[in-house]
Design a protein around this motif. Structure first.
Motif, mmCIF file in Angstrom:
data_model
loop_
_atom_site.group_PDB
_atom_site.id
_atom_site.type_symbol
_atom_site.label_atom_id
_atom_site.label_comp_id
_atom_site.label_asym_id
_atom_site.label_seq_id
_atom_site.Cartn_x
_atom_site.Cartn_y
_atom_site.Cartn_z
ATOM 1 N N ILE A 1 28.017 33.454 38.382
ATOM 2 C CA ILE A 1 26.568 33.682 38.409
ATOM 3 C C ILE A 1 26.216 34.910 39.222
ATOM 4 N N LYS A 2 25.343 35.731 38.636
ATOM 5 C CA LYS A 2 24.841 36.897 39.354
ATOM 6 C C LYS A 2 23.577 36.536 40.121
ATOM 7 N N THR A 3 22.634 35.930 39.416
ATOM 8 C CA THR A 3 21.394 35.574 40.094
ATOM 9 C C THR A 3 20.704 34.427 39.387
ATOM 10 N N PHE A 4 19.660 33.930 40.032
ATOM 11 C CA PHE A 4 18.850 32.865 39.458
ATOM 12 C C PHE A 4 17.546 33.442 38.938
ATOM 13 N N LYS B 1 25.919 25.104 45.935
ATOM 14 C CA LYS B 1 25.363 26.414 46.294
ATOM 15 C C LYS B 1 25.798 26.800 47.702
ATOM 16 N N GLN C 1 28.875 30.101 49.156
ATOM 17 C CA GLN C 1 28.400 31.285 49.882
ATOM 18 C C GLN C 1 29.531 31.956 50.637
ATOM 19 N N ARG D 1 15.569 34.278 48.675
ATOM 20 C CA ARG D 1 15.454 33.800 47.300
ATOM 21 C C ARG D 1 15.302 34.960 46.324
ATOM 22 N N GLY E 1 19.570 36.375 45.233
ATOM 23 C CA GLY E 1 20.144 35.796 44.026
ATOM 24 C C GLY E 1 21.020 34.616 44.370
ATOM 25 N N ARG E 2 22.234 34.614 43.839
ATOM 26 C CA ARG E 2 23.124 33.504 44.121
ATOM 27 C C ARG E 2 23.580 33.501 45.577
ATOM 28 N N GLY F 1 21.765 33.948 47.988
ATOM 29 C CA GLY F 1 20.569 33.747 48.794
ATOM 30 C C GLY F 1 20.286 32.303 49.170
ATOM 31 N N THR F 2 21.316 31.474 49.272
ATOM 32 C CA THR F 2 21.085 30.098 49.695
ATOM 33 C C THR F 2 21.247 30.002 51.207
#
Lengths: 349, 286
Positions: free
Chosen positions: A204-207, A345, A349, B233, B237-238, B240-241
């Motif tokens: 995944i790159k981004t949401f 998630k 990280q 956020r 992106g990913r 950013g949690t």
């Protein structure tokens, strides 16, 4: 004699008035704002056809809709309820069983939707299938030359760091359930789902969180494919973006909206006439041209122009057969899914 | 006679102070205590389900390893952003306070404060445009350089740090500026006339005297950054949690207010603990 004559005239007049009242009712519809039933031309056409006028009230969430039904018994004649909530409304006694004999178009509804167990609890119709749509995924056709047939393309090494996703626990879990060959409404092997999603994370790159996000991220090359909603994909395509909506072999998540009649409605006949008009091909074809979700009425889908999105993608019986319609999700599962998703998630990280 | 005077003084003091305390009570204490109450509930404050007072929400933090992992991540982010803000902000403030005079100072001040007046969302979205691949940085570098480079910082940890540093830098500049300006120039002149090199002047005179401003600025940056959720956020992106985004999820995505509130108070407790441990150092600075 004269008096009797006068009386009978009065009685006759009353009868006429009552009859007129029955014919020209004012039906009250509860729906999302701007969701088909309140189209100006449609309300007008319905009025001309049946003499019944239509008044609208709106809700902004399913919970609000249920609250309105609970607190205003008898205030509404037609209400839109997502199939995941029809059962709850029926159990609470908020809606009544519908006699479909007065709804001529009911016979044309695709059988799997007309008899959807959530809309027809205990064999009685509590919701008439109206519209539906899909949560699947869409690709950038410039970056992905051949249309993928499997949902596992998301785990393809080739697209590492080029995948968009929606930061939604329920949707993520259901996607992974599809990818691991499970029933999205009855996930038996949650560990497999977790492992599958853990493997997805590095891809995944981004949401994305809104239709606008999706289009922008795709156009900027931030991702080449991402889960998407059928209606949104149709709009992106209509805008001329190089987008294709894919329903993979594993299936897709479907939602189904039905029209119901609340308990205590005083105009059941008019309500049924309105529902009949709402699933009529004539109404749907015109609505579809303005951007509508897919219709549950097979005849209406067949009446669409050949190149329309709802016909080519969603009108395909083979595709429809692959769809898993979303059922109510228990509070317990919702919490478990969120925890699973947050943990994934955090750990990625 | 003396006692009545004292009484009257007390009365007047209470009268004068009470608006401030009343304000604190209404604007800070009441909402916070409502949240504290929620954090012990078994169900959210909606509907009419049965609710009990439980500790479960706080235990959750210790039972699930990922919460502490994310909190640690947020604390590290706070430390990095604070350090960068101090490193960039202090020299800026020094130049503003000591080197530039008159009109130019006002103009530069305006530039420092200007971002403060714009909505933070607008600022963050502007950064998104700059940092993205094919964005402003990427395009400019490719125009200037003879070879192809690809700069795509969007949706990385660095993007989050850049956005946060930009957002919170003015705090450090303003607090440092105030203390720097209060330093008497003749002190520096005296040191110079006695032959002190620049480094000694900075380390022995300017830094110690401006430390209160630096500390105040650092605290002002660190505390909100640890709980930040909007910048990570959008820019992360990913990646950013963080602890803040998890709390936000509990409030807006699943409406689990009790857990969200419990996590918030855990964060508050940890931040207060850090400040308490650091307080001897901070006190000396004052």
């Amino acid at each position: 004699m004269k008096r009797e004559f006068g009386l009978s005239i009065a009685a006759g007049l009353t009868a006429v008035l009552v009859a007129a009242g029955a014919q020209a009712a004012e039906i009250r519809v509860l729906n999302w704002n701007g969701y088909g039933t309140d189209l100006e031309w449609a309300v007008k056409a319905f009025e001309e056809k049946t003499g019944n006028s239509v008044v609208h009230d709106y809700f902004n969430s399913e919970q609000e809709m249920l609250t309105k039904l609970r607190t205003n018994p008898g205030a509404y004649d037609v209400v839109l309820i997502n199939s995941a909530f029809t059962g709850q409304a029926e159990k609470e006694g908020l809606i009544q069983a519908i006699d479909t004999s007065g709804i001529a178009n009911f016979a044309d509804i695709a059988p799997n939707m007309a008899t959807n167990p959530d809309l027809v609890p205990g064999g009685e119709v509590y919701g008439v299938a109206w519209t539906w749509g899909l949560t699947s995924f869409a690709i950038n056709t410039d970056a992905v030359p051949t249309t993928p047939t499997s949902i596992n393309v998301f785990w393809d090494e080739q697209y590492k760091g080029k995948i968009g996703w929606r930061d939604d626990a329920l949707e993520s879990v259901q996607f992974a359930a599809l990818a691991t060959g499970q029933d999205i409404n009855d996930i038996k092997d949650l560990d497999a789902v977790k492992a599958k999603l853990a493997a997805l994370m590095p891809q995944i790159k981004t949401f994305w969180s809104s239709e606008n996000d999706w289009n922008q991220f795709m156009a900027a090359g931030d991702f080449v494919m991402a889960p998407y909603w059928s209606g949104s994909a149709a709009r992106s395509i209509a805008k001329g973006l190089p987008v294709e909506f894919v329903v993979p072999d594993e299936g897709a998540i479907g939602w189904l909206d039905g029209l119901s009649i609340p308990t205590g409605s005083k105009n059941v006949d008019a309500a049924r006439a309105f529902i009949n008009y709402m699933i009529d091909p004539e109404f749907y074809v015109r609505w579809e041209a303005e951007g509508a979700p897919a219709t549950a009425n097979a005849k209406a889908a067949a009446a669409l122009p050949d190149d329309s999105f709802n016909r080519t993608v969603l009108g395909n019986a083979e595709i429809v057969a692959r769809v898993q319609f979303m059922q109510p999700v228990s509070e317990e599962n919702r919490k478990a899914y969120l925890e699973l998703w947050q943990e994934l998630k955090a750990n990625s990280q | 006679m003396g006692a009545t005077l004292r009484q009257r003084d007390n009365f007047r003091a209470v009268l004068l102070i009470s608006p401030a305390y009343l304000w604190l009570l209404v604007a800070v204490f009441l909402p916070l205590s409502a949240m504290l109450f929620f954090s012990f509930l078994s169900e959210g404050p909606f509907g009419d389900g049965a609710r009990q007072l439980v500790l479960q929400n706080y235990l959750e933090f210790f039972e699930k390893g990922f919460y502490s992992k994310l909190l640690w991540r947020s604390l590290k982010l706070g430390a990095v952003v604070t350090a960068l803000c101090l490193l960039i902000g202090f020299p800026c403030a020094y130049v503003l306070a000591k080197t530039i005079k008159g009109r130019w100072r006002e103009a530069l001040f305006l530039l420092v404060i200007l971002p403060f007046w714009s909505n933070s969302l607008v600022r963050i979205f502007s950064w998104a445009i700059v940092l993205r691949g094919n964005g402003v940085i990427d395009a400019t570098l490719n125009k200037l350089l003879p070879f192809e480079v690809s700069v795509n910082l969007m949706f990385t940890y660095s993007a989050v740090v850049i956005g946060l540093v930009h957002s919170y830098l003015p705090y450090v500049i303003l607090t440092s500026y105030l203390t720097l300006q209060a330093i008497d120039d003749s002190l520096i002149d005296a040191a110079r006339s006695l032959g002190a090199p620049r480094r000694t002047i900075l380390l022995r005179i300017i830094l110690p005297l401006s430390l209160p401003g630096l500390v105040a600025g650092g605290v002002l940056v660190f505390v909100p950054v640890v709980g930040s959720f909007m910048e990570p956020r959008i820019l992360g992106g990913r990646a950013g949690t963080f602890f803040g985004t998890v709390i936000e999820d509990q409030f807006v995505a699943v409406f689990n207010w009790p857990l969200g509130a419990a996590l918030s108070f855990t964060l508050l407790a940890v931040v207060l603990l850090i400040l308490a441990v650091a307080s001897p150092v901070l006190k000396r600075a004052q």
